[in-house]
Design an enzyme around this catalytic site. Structure first.
Site, mmCIF file in Angstrom:
data_model
loop_
_atom_site.group_PDB
_atom_site.id
_atom_site.type_symbol
_atom_site.label_atom_id
_atom_site.label_comp_id
_atom_site.label_asym_id
_atom_site.label_seq_id
_atom_site.Cartn_x
_atom_site.Cartn_y
_atom_site.Cartn_z
ATOM 1 N N ARG A 112 0.782 -1.028 -0.158
ATOM 2 C CA ARG A 112 0.067 -0.064 0.054
ATOM 3 C C ARG A 112 0.893 1.193 0.008
ATOM 4 O O ARG A 112 0.473 2.298 0.095
ATOM 5 C CB ARG A 112 -0.859 0.038 1.194
ATOM 6 N N THR A 143 1.670 -5.844 4.168
ATOM 7 C CA THR A 143 1.284 -5.072 2.949
ATOM 8 C C THR A 143 1.077 -3.593 3.157
ATOM 9 O O THR A 143 0.692 -2.853 2.214
ATOM 10 C CB THR A 143 -0.018 -5.723 2.431
ATOM 11 N N GLY A 150 -1.774 -11.236 9.121
ATOM 12 C CA GLY A 150 -1.694 -12.622 9.215
ATOM 13 C C GLY A 150 -2.510 -13.313 10.339
ATOM 14 O O GLY A 150 -2.311 -14.338 10.767
ATOM 15 N N ASN A 199 -8.853 -8.504 13.062
ATOM 16 C CA ASN A 199 -9.818 -9.506 13.655
ATOM 17 C C ASN A 199 -9.257 -10.561 14.146
ATOM 18 O O ASN A 199 -7.916 -10.503 14.395
ATOM 19 C CB ASN A 199 -10.531 -10.116 12.455
ATOM 20 N N ASP A 245 -14.646 -11.642 11.083
ATOM 21 C CA ASP A 245 -13.518 -10.827 10.121
ATOM 22 C C ASP A 245 -13.942 -9.581 9.948
ATOM 23 O O ASP A 245 -13.797 -8.997 8.806
ATOM 24 C CB ASP A 245 -13.390 -11.675 8.758
ATOM 25 N N ASN A 248 -14.444 -1.983 2.653
ATOM 26 C CA ASN A 248 -13.073 -2.648 2.844
ATOM 27 C C ASN A 248 -12.056 -1.500 3.107
ATOM 28 O O ASN A 248 -12.419 -0.515 3.457
ATOM 29 C CB ASN A 248 -12.805 -3.229 1.593
ATOM 30 N N CYS A 256 -6.983 -23.227 -1.383
ATOM 31 C CA CYS A 256 -6.759 -22.898 -2.846
ATOM 32 C C CYS A 256 -7.476 -21.361 -3.120
ATOM 33 O O CYS A 256 -6.973 -20.372 -3.754
ATOM 34 C CB CYS A 256 -6.905 -23.683 -3.863
ATOM 35 N N CYS A 278 -6.752 -17.390 -2.703
ATOM 36 C CA CYS A 278 -5.878 -16.963 -3.790
ATOM 37 C C CYS A 278 -6.428 -16.904 -5.132
ATOM 38 O O CYS A 278 -6.657 -15.954 -5.959
ATOM 39 C CB CYS A 278 -4.599 -17.443 -3.677
ATOM 40 N N HIS A 279 -6.941 -18.171 -5.596
ATOM 41 C CA HIS A 279 -7.229 -18.433 -6.816
ATOM 42 C C HIS A 279 -8.819 -17.830 -6.994
ATOM 43 O O HIS A 279 -9.195 -17.355 -8.111
ATOM 44 C CB HIS A 279 -7.138 -19.844 -7.346
#
EC number: 1.1.9.1
Length: 723
Positions: free
Chosen positions: A160, A204, A220, A299, A344, A433, A648, A651-652
């Site tokens: 960022r 980030t 994390g 969170n 979250d 967000n 998965c 991310c995907h």
């Protein structure tokens, strides 16, 4: 663009100004001469240094042409006093210059501009410096992040932005380092590791610098870590203090006194094993008059409080705004937005500081619009809740009790005790967000993107901490998303997005504009009665700040996620933003480029009145979907689907943005699938090996699921074509 430009030749020494000296300059009315003349004076062809300190940031409105810190000011209002570009002439806005950044993994950075130099980050924490007037590359710094470290980040290798201080550029790297870079030439001055590399931490967020301390948090919480924020000496990189946001092992001493209070709100015998969460991964603001640093805490880890703290409790300081002394890290006060947080819902979105007439009284307020679905207004002197009003559909809580400051939860909120999944608003992507918002102090309006996307929360009562070294540690059960085909369509029909202008004093919407996509980028407000908003369908749009009338738009093709900025060079105003789709948003949604069949391209783009430049064309996106026939049983496919969701999917996802679309795997990729998933054959691309998490049978089941998924996508595409 040649990203390997290495400046050589004579350079200016780093400049600094003591705060005492600055106060004297302000008193004598010589600010402009004291600041601008030394900073702009130099030798032709040299790179001017980032001569920033606290007094200069405090006096940012006297230098409206610069954007010296993440939110422009310590109060993070993201309001530019520049008005050369305004609601009367914005239709003349055109592209001044653009530069392509490396790696198609998303651009979330807010650019900084000081004395004619623009600094921005791209994927993999790479820092770029450009001439802010021409776009000429000045230097690039690549911290050489180990690509498999992307597996420790919830949302891809995004970044960022940077902080500037006394001739140095500071960046936090995905793998947990804090690096100081010489602003003159892009060479590393020092670096320090800020995390325990044995735990799944990542960085980030953008650093901030206050009183010579570089402040950095980490991510994390979903991966099983314990959150904290650290302060490092800007000159040496030495750790000055660290504030842990959740208590650790109760058998060990508390790291600071506030944890003794926090520990009384946790129960059970496992939270420190799970980590607890509470990471400070984005928001920080500072009030120099009160000398208070405000941090936003993330969170819980795990998500369900029944797993994390089975005896109940508020679990401080999860989902909290905490005020600290910036020189020592001393705790002053806190306000918890969601006691016992389990959805979250972090408090890590931007915190805007403003002095305003609020409900008939002049107040020093802190404003936050986090995932929870409410606009929160606090008295920032003491943390008292002044207002909490819904801006989107919310059913986890009916309202906030202003006497206690606590939410009144609805039964649907406690999903761990529910007999079947219930649709909850907002979902884990939130009502709003991280994407930056802006505040126009002249109008009293706050501008932010609304994201309506509910969720079905289901706890996994048998979850174990990082079982088989599993990366994700949320304690959630993904099985229903595969076994119950009605869940996805139910969520999908409730998805929408908009741009909201919020009247802070009145506690209500001033105006609202529906958007084509549910999740969009940040905003910029300017004194020219403008608000700029980047969209995920690939547009930068300007609206009249007072009424919401659309006045101008530019097709950027790829999506905008971060916050636009404004600056000036040689008397000409510019608007700048990063573009490029990726990160957490890309796991669930396509962007403008994908929708048009074009490849996502990461860029920085800059506009000015009567600009005549044009963007290079985006290459076509190869989305050939030609999978082999389905041979697995429904049971095998369902099992593979659950494994895919657990390991998965985050991310995907649907395969949009910078990550490969797994529906469009080539025959070669299918042939190498086991080596990629288990053996790490694509680690250089950021795809870690999963041999510790998955057995060969697991990987085959995932492959079966992907074959079935691709066949469904192919059939849908043919149906749309009428074949």
């Amino acid at each position: 663009m040649d990203c390997n430009v290495d400046f050589s030749g004579p350079v200016l020494p780093a400049l600094s100004y003591s705060e005492k000296h600055m106060r004297n300059v302000l008193a004598s009315g010589l600010l402009v001469a004291a600041l601008l003349v030394p900073a702009m004076k130099g030798i032709a062809g040299t790179v001017r240094t980032a001569a920033v300190d606290g007094a200069r940031i405090v006096a940012a409105d006297r230098e409206p042409g610069n954007w010296m810190s993440h939110g422009r000011t310590y109060g993070e209002q993201r309001f530019s006093p520049l008005e050369q570009i305004n609601d009367k002439n914005v239709s003349r806005l055109g592209l001044a210059w653009s530069q392509t950044l490396e790696f198609e993994r998303g651009v979330e950075a807010t650019p900084l501009v000081v004395d004619g130099v623009l600094y921005v980050t791209g994927a993999w924490s790479i820092v770029y410096a450009f001439d802010a007037e021409t776009g000429k590359p000045l230097w690039k710094y690549d911290p050489k992040v180990d690509r498999p470290m992307a597996g420790n980040a919830c949302c891809g290798p995004v970044n960022r932005g940077v902080a500037l201080w006394q001739g140095r550029v500071y960046v936090g790297t995905l793998d947990g380092r804090l690096v100081a870079i010489d602003a003159r030439n892009g060479r590393k001055v020092w670096e320090t590791m800020t995390i325990d590399p044995q735990r799944a931490y990542s960085i980030t967020g953008a650093p901030r610098v206050v009183k010579g301390k570089v402040l950095i948090g980490n991510g994390g919480a979903d991966m099983g870590v314990r959150g904290y924020v650290s302060a490092y000496d800007a000159k040496t990189g030495k750790l000055a203090w660290r504030f842990h946001t959740v208590p650790g092992d109760p058998a060990k001493p508390f790291e600071h006194p506030a944890l003794e209070m926090a520990a009384k709100t946790w129960h059970g015998d496992q939270w420190w094993t799970w980590g607890g969460g509470g990471t400070v991964w984005d928001a920080m603001s500072y009030d120099p008059e009160l000398d208070l640093l405000y941090i936003g805490v993330g969170n819980g880890g795990t998500w369900p409080r029944q797993l994390r703290s089975p005896g109940g409790g508020d679990n401080l300081f999860l989902s909290s705004i905490v005020a600290l002394r910036p020189e020592s890290g001393e705790y002053v006060w806190h306000y918890q937005l969601a006691p016992g947080e389990q959805w979250d819902y972090p408090a890590t979105t931007q915190m805007v500081l403003a002095d305003m007439d609020f409900q008939g009284q002049m107040r020093k307020v802190l404003i936050q619009v986090p995932k929870h679905g409410f606009v929160f207004v606090l008295d920032r002197t003491n943390g008292k809740l002044l207002s909490a009003e819904k801006f989107t559909q919310v059913n986890w809580a009916s309202h906030y009790d202003l006497t206690t400051g606590r939410p009144v939860e609805n039964p649907v909120a406690d999903y761990a005790r529910a007999e079947k999944p219930a649709l909850q608003f907002p979902g884990p992507l939130g009502g709003h967000n991280w994407n930056p918002m802006s505040f126009n102090p002249k109008l009293g309006l706050l501008y932010f993107g609304e994201l309506q996307m509910p969720n079905f929360y289901v706890m996994d009562p048998n979850a174990k901490y990082r079982e088989r070294n599993r990366r994700w540690s949320t304690g959630m059960d993904m099985t229903p998303w595969i076994t119950d085909p009605s869940l996805g369509p139910t969520v999908e029909k409730n998805v929408r997005g908009s741009l909201i202008a919020w009247d802070v004093a009145a506690g209500k919407k001033a105006w609202q504009v529906e958007q084509l996509m549910p999740v969009n980028g940040g905003t910029l407000a300017t004194a020219g009665n403008l608000v700029f908003h980047g969209t995920s369908d690939g547009r930068l749009v300007a609206y009249a700040a007072d009424k919401g009338e659309k006045l101008w738009e530019y097709r950027t093709v790829s999506a905008i996620m971060g916050g636009p900025i404004s600056y000036s060079v040689h008397g000409r105003q510019y608007i700048a933003t990063g573009i490029g789709w990726g990160g957490g948003h890309a796991t669930g949604f396509p962007d403008g480029a994908t929708a048009m069949g074009l490849k996502n391209v990461n860029r920085v783009v800059v506009f000015k009145l009567d600009g005549k430049a044009s963007l290079p064309p985006s290459p076509p996106l190869d989305l050939t979907i030609d999978p082999p026939p389905v041979t697995a049983t429904m049971e095998q496919i369902a099992r593979g689907g659950v494994l895919y969701m657990n390991h998965c999917g985050v991310c995907h996802g649907s395969g949009t943005g910078g990550v490969p679309n797994l529906d469009a795997m080539t025959p070669r990729t299918r042939h190498e699938f086991m080596g990629i998933v288990l053996g790490g054959a694509r680690q250089d691309k950021g795809m870690p090996a999963f041999y510790e998490q998955l057995t060969p049978e697991d990987a085959l089941a995932i492959q079966d699921f992907l074959v079935a998924k691709a066949n469904m996508a192919k059939a849908k595409a043919l149906q749309q074509k009428g074949q």
